[in-house]
Write an enzyme that holds these catalytic residues in place. Structure first.
Site, PDB file in Angstrom:
ATOM      1  N   ASN A  88      46.709  45.814  46.551  1.00  0.00           N
ATOM      2  CA  ASN A  88      46.721  47.268  46.751  1.00  0.00           C
ATOM      3  C   ASN A  88      45.374  47.649  47.357  1.00  0.00           C
ATOM      4  O   ASN A  88      44.360  47.653  46.658  1.00  0.00           O
ATOM      5  CB  ASN A  88      46.944  47.963  45.395  1.00  0.00           C
ATOM      6  CG  ASN A  88      46.806  49.466  45.488  1.00  0.00           C
ATOM      7  OD1 ASN A  88      46.739  50.033  46.586  1.00  0.00           O
ATOM      8  ND2 ASN A  88      46.762  50.122  44.328  1.00  0.00           N
ATOM      9  N   TRP A  89      45.383  47.960  48.626  1.00  0.00           N
ATOM     10  CA  TRP A  89      44.120  48.226  49.323  1.00  0.00           C
ATOM     11  C   TRP A  89      43.579  49.626  49.050  1.00  0.00           C
ATOM     12  O   TRP A  89      42.468  49.951  49.482  1.00  0.00           O
ATOM     13  CB  TRP A  89      44.298  48.038  50.838  1.00  0.00           C
ATOM     14  CG  TRP A  89      44.644  46.637  51.255  1.00  0.00           C
ATOM     15  CD1 TRP A  89      44.802  45.541  50.442  1.00  0.00           C
ATOM     16  CD2 TRP A  89      44.856  46.172  52.599  1.00  0.00           C
ATOM     17  NE1 TRP A  89      45.102  44.428  51.197  1.00  0.00           N
ATOM     18  CE2 TRP A  89      45.145  44.788  52.526  1.00  0.00           C
ATOM     19  CE3 TRP A  89      44.842  46.791  53.851  1.00  0.00           C
ATOM     20  CZ2 TRP A  89      45.415  44.025  53.670  1.00  0.00           C
ATOM     21  CZ3 TRP A  89      45.106  46.021  54.974  1.00  0.00           C
ATOM     22  CH2 TRP A  89      45.385  44.657  54.879  1.00  0.00           C
ATOM     23  N   LYS A  90      44.374  50.456  48.388  1.00  0.00           N
ATOM     24  CA  LYS A  90      43.948  51.834  48.085  1.00  0.00           C
ATOM     25  C   LYS A  90      43.453  52.511  49.369  1.00  0.00           C
ATOM     26  O   LYS A  90      43.979  52.216  50.442  1.00  0.00           O
ATOM     27  CB  LYS A  90      42.911  51.839  46.956  1.00  0.00           C
ATOM     28  CG  LYS A  90      43.432  51.066  45.736  1.00  0.00           C
ATOM     29  CD  LYS A  90      42.597  51.211  44.487  1.00  0.00           C
ATOM     30  CE  LYS A  90      43.223  50.388  43.354  1.00  0.00           C
ATOM     31  NZ  LYS A  90      42.496  50.491  42.100  1.00  0.00           N
TER      32      LYS A  90
ATOM     33  N   HIS B 122      51.198  54.582  40.242  1.00  0.00           N
ATOM     34  CA  HIS B 122      49.861  54.027  40.010  1.00  0.00           C
ATOM     35  C   HIS B 122      49.038  55.002  39.165  1.00  0.00           C
ATOM     36  O   HIS B 122      49.150  56.216  39.322  1.00  0.00           O
ATOM     37  CB  HIS B 122      49.157  53.752  41.346  1.00  0.00           C
ATOM     38  CG  HIS B 122      47.939  52.911  41.180  1.00  0.00           C
ATOM     39  ND1 HIS B 122      46.735  53.446  40.767  1.00  0.00           N
ATOM     40  CD2 HIS B 122      47.747  51.583  41.314  1.00  0.00           C
ATOM     41  CE1 HIS B 122      45.854  52.456  40.660  1.00  0.00           C
ATOM     42  NE2 HIS B 122      46.429  51.319  40.981  1.00  0.00           N
TER      43      HIS B 122
ATOM     44  N   GLU C 108      46.089  55.938  39.343  1.00  0.00           N
ATOM     45  CA  GLU C 108      45.271  56.885  40.123  1.00  0.00           C
ATOM     46  C   GLU C 108      46.113  58.077  40.559  1.00  0.00           C
ATOM     47  O   GLU C 108      45.632  59.213  40.599  1.00  0.00           O
ATOM     48  CB  GLU C 108      44.631  56.154  41.318  1.00  0.00           C
ATOM     49  CG  GLU C 108      43.494  55.266  40.845  1.00  0.00           C
ATOM     50  CD  GLU C 108      43.252  54.029  41.692  1.00  0.00           C
ATOM     51  OE1 GLU C 108      43.698  53.975  42.853  1.00  0.00           O
ATOM     52  OE2 GLU C 108      42.595  53.101  41.171  1.00  0.00           O
TER      53      GLU C 108
ATOM     54  N   GLU D 141      49.164  47.797  34.281  1.00  0.00           N
ATOM     55  CA  GLU D 141      47.764  47.964  34.659  1.00  0.00           C
ATOM     56  C   GLU D 141      47.071  48.851  33.626  1.00  0.00           C
ATOM     57  O   GLU D 141      47.124  50.087  33.724  1.00  0.00           O
ATOM     58  CB  GLU D 141      47.655  48.635  36.034  1.00  0.00           C
ATOM     59  CG  GLU D 141      48.307  47.860  37.159  1.00  0.00           C
ATOM     60  CD  GLU D 141      47.680  48.199  38.511  1.00  0.00           C
ATOM     61  OE1 GLU D 141      47.172  47.276  39.146  1.00  0.00           O
ATOM     62  OE2 GLU D 141      47.677  49.374  38.911  1.00  0.00           O
TER      63      GLU D 141
ATOM     64  N   GLY E 291      39.258  48.549  38.241  1.00  0.00           N
ATOM     65  CA  GLY E 291      38.008  48.803  38.951  1.00  0.00           C
ATOM     66  C   GLY E 291      36.791  48.799  38.052  1.00  0.00           C
ATOM     67  O   GLY E 291      35.716  49.237  38.469  1.00  0.00           O
TER      68      GLY E 291
ATOM     69  N   SER F 283      41.157  44.391  37.557  1.00  0.00           N
ATOM     70  CA  SER F 283      40.057  43.443  37.721  1.00  0.00           C
ATOM     71  C   SER F 283      40.509  41.983  37.801  1.00  0.00           C
ATOM     72  O   SER F 283      39.838  41.099  37.255  1.00  0.00           O
ATOM     73  CB  SER F 283      39.012  43.648  36.619  1.00  0.00           C
ATOM     74  OG  SER F 283      38.502  44.980  36.679  1.00  0.00           O
TER      75      SER F 283
ATOM     76  N   GLY G 255      43.405  45.015  43.182  1.00  0.00           N
ATOM     77  CA  GLY G 255      42.733  46.057  43.950  1.00  0.00           C
ATOM     78  C   GLY G 255      41.554  45.475  44.714  1.00  0.00           C
ATOM     79  O   GLY G 255      41.714  44.844  45.758  1.00  0.00           O
ATOM     80  N   GLY G 256      40.361  45.656  44.172  1.00  0.00           N
ATOM     81  CA  GLY G 256      39.119  45.264  44.849  1.00  0.00           C
ATOM     82  C   GLY G 256      39.132  43.881  45.485  1.00  0.00           C
ATOM     83  O   GLY G 256      38.726  43.714  46.649  1.00  0.00           O
TER      84      GLY G 256
HETATM   85  P1  13P Z   1      41.116  46.432  40.595  1.00  0.00           P
HETATM   86  O1  13P Z   1      41.690  45.050  40.873  1.00  0.00           O
HETATM   87  O2  13P Z   1      40.103  46.838  41.615  1.00  0.00           O
HETATM   88  O3  13P Z   1      40.680  46.576  39.189  1.00  0.00           O
HETATM   89  O4  13P Z   1      42.341  47.466  40.813  1.00  0.00           O
HETATM   90  C1  13P Z   1      43.540  47.220  40.169  1.00  0.00           C
HETATM   91  C2  13P Z   1      44.564  48.151  40.709  1.00  0.00           C
HETATM   92  O5  13P Z   1      44.520  49.339  40.466  1.00  0.00           O
HETATM   93  C3  13P Z   1      45.629  47.601  41.552  1.00  0.00           C
HETATM   94  O6  13P Z   1      46.641  48.529  41.766  1.00  0.00           O
END
Ligand code: 13P
Length: 253
Positions: A9-11, A95, A97, A167, A173, A213, A234-235
């Site tokens: 997920n590149w956000k 998600h 967020e 998640e 994050g 993470s 994510g990251g």
């Molecule tokens: P991180 O891997 O950066 O913690 O993000 C997880 C995430 O929200 C994937 O959708």
């Protein structure tokens, strides 16, 4: 029997050029891996470009969100049929967020799920508790509510297109990963709930991803848990080398 899925997920990251370079680097690094469903979810504006770049590879495309109506006077929104048109096979919904920053409710998540099932698109439904909910023993209630309402009135047949991503909000994050045991406990609970709401076969067949993470250094042991069927990253999905290492995870015997 459940094919693992590793999804990035590149956000809100990466220009067109950066997006296509990232997948161009990724393609050779994961080309030999036929055992994992490999998915990337760029921003809307990069979907077309990434779709062209991954054409013919084993990487699949996902969007990070959608609007539940196919078309109409909904300024600024993007619908499931249009996401399919640009080459998506999956769409992430719910998600944390979106729930936290944009006030998305379980009911809205559910209408998106129905719209995606209608459009024959795969669904990656995100759920997860906050730290406060975990510390006040509400975790299982929260997960139960998010699943019951998020999947409301989806048939067992439609569940074949659903992947659930657990998640925990406190792990996103933050660099704080859930321990292998915490992930397995939540995943086993989710699978039992899907079995209760549907049937044994649906429970056994539904893929449950862990997100929060995930990194090259912790993916192997997470993926060795019996109910962890993949990861939503994510990251670490923003660097081809890290994401490729996660895709090519090595379960611990
Ligand atoms: P991180 O891997 O950066 O913690 O993000 C997880 C995430 O929200 C994937 O959708």
């Amino acid at each position: 029997m459940r094919k693992p899925m590793i999804a990035g997920n590149w956000k809100l990251h990466k220009t067109l050029e950066e997006s296509s370079s990232l997948v161009a680097e990724l393609i050779p690094a994961v080309a030999d891996n036929q055992n994992v469903d490999i998915v990337v979810a760029p921003v809307y504006t990069a979907l077309g470009k990434v779709a062209e770049t991954i054409n013919g590879s084993n990487i699949k495309l996902a969007a990070q969100n959608c609007y539940p109506e196919p078309q109409g006077a909904f300024t600024g929104e993007v619908s499931p049929p249009l996401l399919k048109d640009v080459g998506c096979q999956y769409v992430i919904i719910g998600h944390s967020e979106r729930r936290q920053l944009f006030g998305e409710s379980d009911e809205q998540v559910n209408s998106k799920a129905h719209a995606l099932a209608e459009a024959n698109l795969g669904i990656i439904l995100c759920i997860g508790e906050t730290l406060e909910e975990r510390e006040t023993d509400q975790m299982f209630d929260v997960l139960r509510r998010q699943i019951r309402l998020g999947l409301k009135k989806l048939s067992a047949e439609q569940m074949a297109g659903v992947v659930i991503a657990y998640e925990p909000v406190w792990a996103i994050g933050t660099g704080k990963t859930a321990s292998d045991e915490q992930a397995q406990e939540a995943h086993a609970f989710i699978r039992a709930l899907v079995t209760e709401l549907y049937d044994e076969q649906t429970g056994n067949a539904t893929r449950i991803l862990y997100g929060g993470s995930v990194k090259p250094g912790n993916v192997d042991s997470l993926m060795s848990q019996p109910d962890v069927d993949g990861a939503l990253v994510g990251g670490a999905s923003l660097k081809s080398e890290d994401f490729a290492r996660i895709v090519n995870f090595q379960p611990i015997a």
